[in-house]
Write a protein that holds these residues in place. Structure first.
Motif, PDB file in Angstrom:
ATOM      1  N   GLU A 168     -57.008  19.892   3.148  1.00  0.00           N
ATOM      2  CA  GLU A 168     -57.679  19.266   4.297  1.00  0.00           C
ATOM      3  C   GLU A 168     -58.757  18.303   3.854  1.00  0.00           C
ATOM      4  N   LYS A 169     -59.455  18.668   2.781  1.00  0.00           N
ATOM      5  CA  LYS A 169     -60.509  17.795   2.274  1.00  0.00           C
ATOM      6  C   LYS A 169     -59.901  16.501   1.715  1.00  0.00           C
ATOM      7  N   VAL A 170     -58.779  16.630   1.002  1.00  0.00           N
ATOM      8  CA  VAL A 170     -58.110  15.424   0.488  1.00  0.00           C
ATOM      9  C   VAL A 170     -57.698  14.535   1.662  1.00  0.00           C
ATOM     10  N   LYS A 171     -57.104  15.159   2.675  1.00  0.00           N
ATOM     11  CA  LYS A 171     -56.667  14.394   3.855  1.00  0.00           C
ATOM     12  C   LYS A 171     -57.834  13.675   4.501  1.00  0.00           C
ATOM     13  N   GLU A 172     -58.953  14.398   4.599  1.00  0.00           N
ATOM     14  CA  GLU A 172     -60.134  13.804   5.220  1.00  0.00           C
ATOM     15  C   GLU A 172     -60.600  12.581   4.422  1.00  0.00           C
ATOM     16  N   LEU A 179     -48.662  15.022  -1.591  1.00  0.00           N
ATOM     17  CA  LEU A 179     -49.573  14.902  -0.454  1.00  0.00           C
ATOM     18  C   LEU A 179     -49.985  13.436  -0.263  1.00  0.00           C
ATOM     19  N   ALA A 180     -50.342  12.775  -1.358  1.00  0.00           N
ATOM     20  CA  ALA A 180     -50.733  11.358  -1.269  1.00  0.00           C
ATOM     21  C   ALA A 180     -49.577  10.520  -0.738  1.00  0.00           C
ATOM     22  N   ASP A 181     -48.363  10.904  -1.146  1.00  0.00           N
ATOM     23  CA  ASP A 181     -47.169  10.200  -0.665  1.00  0.00           C
ATOM     24  C   ASP A 181     -47.002  10.402   0.844  1.00  0.00           C
ATOM     25  N   GLU A 182     -47.136  11.652   1.275  1.00  0.00           N
ATOM     26  CA  GLU A 182     -47.036  11.945   2.720  1.00  0.00           C
ATOM     27  C   GLU A 182     -48.088  11.187   3.515  1.00  0.00           C
ATOM     28  N   LEU A 183     -49.243  10.990   2.885  1.00  0.00           N
ATOM     29  CA  LEU A 183     -50.332  10.289   3.574  1.00  0.00           C
ATOM     30  C   LEU A 183     -50.181   8.773   3.453  1.00  0.00           C
ATOM     31  N   ASN A 184     -49.030   8.387   2.872  1.00  0.00           N
ATOM     32  CA  ASN A 184     -48.711   6.959   2.799  1.00  0.00           C
ATOM     33  C   ASN A 184     -49.597   6.119   1.912  1.00  0.00           C
ATOM     34  N   VAL A 192     -59.833  13.080  -4.723  1.00  0.00           N
ATOM     35  CA  VAL A 192     -59.555  14.485  -5.072  1.00  0.00           C
ATOM     36  C   VAL A 192     -60.747  15.282  -5.601  1.00  0.00           C
ATOM     37  N   GLY A 193     -61.777  14.587  -6.075  1.00  0.00           N
ATOM     38  CA  GLY A 193     -62.872  15.272  -6.780  1.00  0.00           C
ATOM     39  C   GLY A 193     -63.526  16.379  -5.990  1.00  0.00           C
ATOM     40  N   ASP A 194     -63.998  16.048  -4.782  1.00  0.00           N
ATOM     41  CA  ASP A 194     -64.764  17.068  -4.041  1.00  0.00           C
ATOM     42  C   ASP A 194     -63.872  18.020  -3.252  1.00  0.00           C
ATOM     43  N   ALA A 195     -62.555  17.890  -3.426  1.00  0.00           N
ATOM     44  CA  ALA A 195     -61.641  18.842  -2.795  1.00  0.00           C
ATOM     45  C   ALA A 195     -61.303  19.987  -3.746  1.00  0.00           C
ATOM     46  N   GLY A 196     -61.801  19.921  -4.985  1.00  0.00           N
ATOM     47  CA  GLY A 196     -61.402  20.902  -5.985  1.00  0.00           C
ATOM     48  C   GLY A 196     -62.513  21.846  -6.399  1.00  0.00           C
ATOM     49  N   PRO A 227     -55.083  25.187 -17.341  1.00  0.00           N
ATOM     50  CA  PRO A 227     -55.181  25.932 -16.074  1.00  0.00           C
ATOM     51  C   PRO A 227     -54.233  25.381 -15.014  1.00  0.00           C
ATOM     52  N   LYS A 228     -53.715  26.282 -14.163  1.00  0.00           N
ATOM     53  CA  LYS A 228     -52.812  25.792 -13.116  1.00  0.00           C
ATOM     54  C   LYS A 228     -53.624  25.292 -11.916  1.00  0.00           C
ATOM     55  N   THR A 229     -52.945  24.518 -11.088  1.00  0.00           N
ATOM     56  CA  THR A 229     -53.574  23.972  -9.891  1.00  0.00           C
ATOM     57  C   THR A 229     -52.885  24.575  -8.678  1.00  0.00           C
ATOM     58  N   ILE A 230     -53.653  25.026  -7.715  1.00  0.00           N
ATOM     59  CA  ILE A 230     -53.089  25.606  -6.497  1.00  0.00           C
ATOM     60  C   ILE A 230     -53.689  24.888  -5.292  1.00  0.00           C
ATOM     61  N   LEU A 231     -52.819  24.400  -4.419  1.00  0.00           N
ATOM     62  CA  LEU A 231     -53.305  23.733  -3.205  1.00  0.00           C
ATOM     63  C   LEU A 231     -53.443  24.726  -2.071  1.00  0.00           C
ATOM     64  N   LEU A 232     -54.576  24.686  -1.394  1.00  0.00           N
ATOM     65  CA  LEU A 232     -54.802  25.581  -0.265  1.00  0.00           C
ATOM     66  C   LEU A 232     -54.766  24.789   1.036  1.00  0.00           C
TER      67      LEU A 232
END
Ligand SMILES: *Cc1c(COP(=O)(O)O)cnc(C)c1O
Length: 388
Positions: free
Chosen positions: A43-47, A76-81, A276-280, A383-388
């Motif tokens: 959601e933060k990335v989308k915002e 996600l970036a692709d979906e957001l065009n 992406v920075g402040d979404a992680g 480390p792995k990355t997990i999207l919430l």
């Protein structure tokens, strides 16, 4: 599972939004995954994506993939065009695997590998930056007739991750190179610059735009009519303190462009960190503590080599320590990563309540330039990355 206790202070919610932080804490209550890992708030990335570019007329946004090339983030970036800014065959492969059209891809690394150029040409990528004669010659050979924009060097003062010495050239050389590209049959369409990453000084954009405008005019006198201004990346995020926000930067940039450039000028923006920075939030654990000389050392399972490389260049993070102790009583810590290398020190003089070994430490605003820099040095896995 016993719920983990985190004392969230005002300071923390001033850095990342409550919604992101509490989403992460809720997840940690529920899931039992071995640290370290990076949690990303969709959601933060989308915002952020919905904000970036909004205040600059005629603009297109290209996500700088190197900031966080995780599969799910790219999807996600692709979906957001979004468009994409790339520099390597690996990044191109990832985009082609999900069917991103070449029209949505540009490459602004002024020095590109031959392998990448061949692949980009066959895929149909048609926008490239350059700042040398040799790069023009390469482009002529591999992507004849392509659109090019010249990289101007601009001051990087006030950015925490300066890039200006490695790339960019001065006005006269840039003007010569625009003509050179034209004579060689390329299509010189514009100018690009990068004010430096994590740029907290709004005036960097003023200086850069002045300089770009001067070049624009010289090019015009040389018979080259430009129509693209690529303002690169550099939008900052909050790490330990407030920074100027994207809207303010863009309104300023937009006003300056309106004053100085033709109405129909097309604007490209290439944000990486700000997307992406402040979404992680990095989830790490304390693996040891020591007192040496007068210093309190805290060792955690992520360090310079497996995710926190930018700490070496001066990025300071904010931390949230697990534990039920009083948050009022804090000690000063030197924080280090898990490897045997003495270079693996993340921060010094960080005031934190004392954790015990095994406690988690959350590292805020760590979604950009972390996993993408990580290596398996010393046998610590990426480390792995997990999207919430
Ligand atoms: C890395 C990079 C970006 C992204 O920069 P941020 O500071 O992360 O926004 C944009 N353009 C180019 C050419 C880059 O190399």
């Amino acid at each position: 599972m016993i719920p983990r206790i985190f004392k969230v202070e005002k300071f923390h919610t001033g850095i990342v939004p409550k919604s992101t932080l509490f989403k992460v804490l809720k997840y940690l209550d529920k899931e039992n995954i071995e640290t370290p890992f990076l949690l990303m708030d969709r959601e933060k990335v989308k915002e952020k994506v919905s904000i970036i570019g909004q205040n600059i007329k005629n603009s297109k946004v290209f996500y700088a993939v190197k900031a966080n090339p995780d599969d799910e983030i790219i999807k996600l970036a692709d979906e957001l065009n979004m468009g994409f800014e790339i520099a390597s065959e690996g990044e191109l492969k990832m985009l082609s695997s999900i069917g991103v059209k070449p029209e949505r891809i540009i490459s602004s690394n002024p020095v590109k590998s031959l392998k990448f150029l061949k692949m980009a040409a066959s895929y149909g990528v048609n926008y490239f930056s350059y700042d040398s004669v040799d790069e023009v010659d390469k482009l002529v050979r591999f992507v004849p007739g392509c659109n090019v924009y010249v990289r101007l060097s601009v001051p990087n003062e006030g950015s925490e991750w300066p890039l200006s010495k490695k790339f960019g050239i001065e006005l006269d050389d840039a003007a010569t190179l625009l003509s050179y590209a034209k004579n060689k049959g390329l299509n010189p369409v514009g100018i690009t610059f990068h004010v430096g990453s994590q740029c907290t000084n709004i005036y960097n954009w003023n200086t850069a735009l002045d300089k770009a405008n001067a070049l624009w005019k010289i090019a015009e006198r040389n018979g080259i009519r430009l129509n693209l201004l690529n303002i690169g990346g550099g939008y900052p995020i909050k790490y330990t303190k407030n920074v100027v926000n994207v809207e303010t930067i863009e309104k300023n940039v937009n006003t300056l462009i309106y004053e100085k450039f033709p109405m129909d000028t097309e604007i490209f923006i290439e944000p990486g960190r700000a997307v992406v920075g402040d979404a992680g939030i990095f989830v790490t654990s304390v693996i040891g503590k020591a007192r040496r000389a007068d210093e309190n050392w805290l060792y955690i399972d992520v360090g310079v080599f497996n995710g926190l490389m930018e700490s070496v260049g001066g990025i300071k993070y904010s931390y949230l320590v697990e534990g039920s102790r009083q948050t009022k009583y804090k000690k000063k810590w030197t924080i280090a990563g898990p490897s045997c290398d003495s270079f693996d020190v993340i921060d010094k003089d960080v005031a934190l309540p004392e954790p015990v070994v095994g406690n988690m430490i959350l590292i805020l605003s760590s979604g950009a330039y972390t996993i993408s820099y990580a290596s398996e040095f010393n046998g610590f896995s990426i480390p792995k990355t997990i999207l919430l």
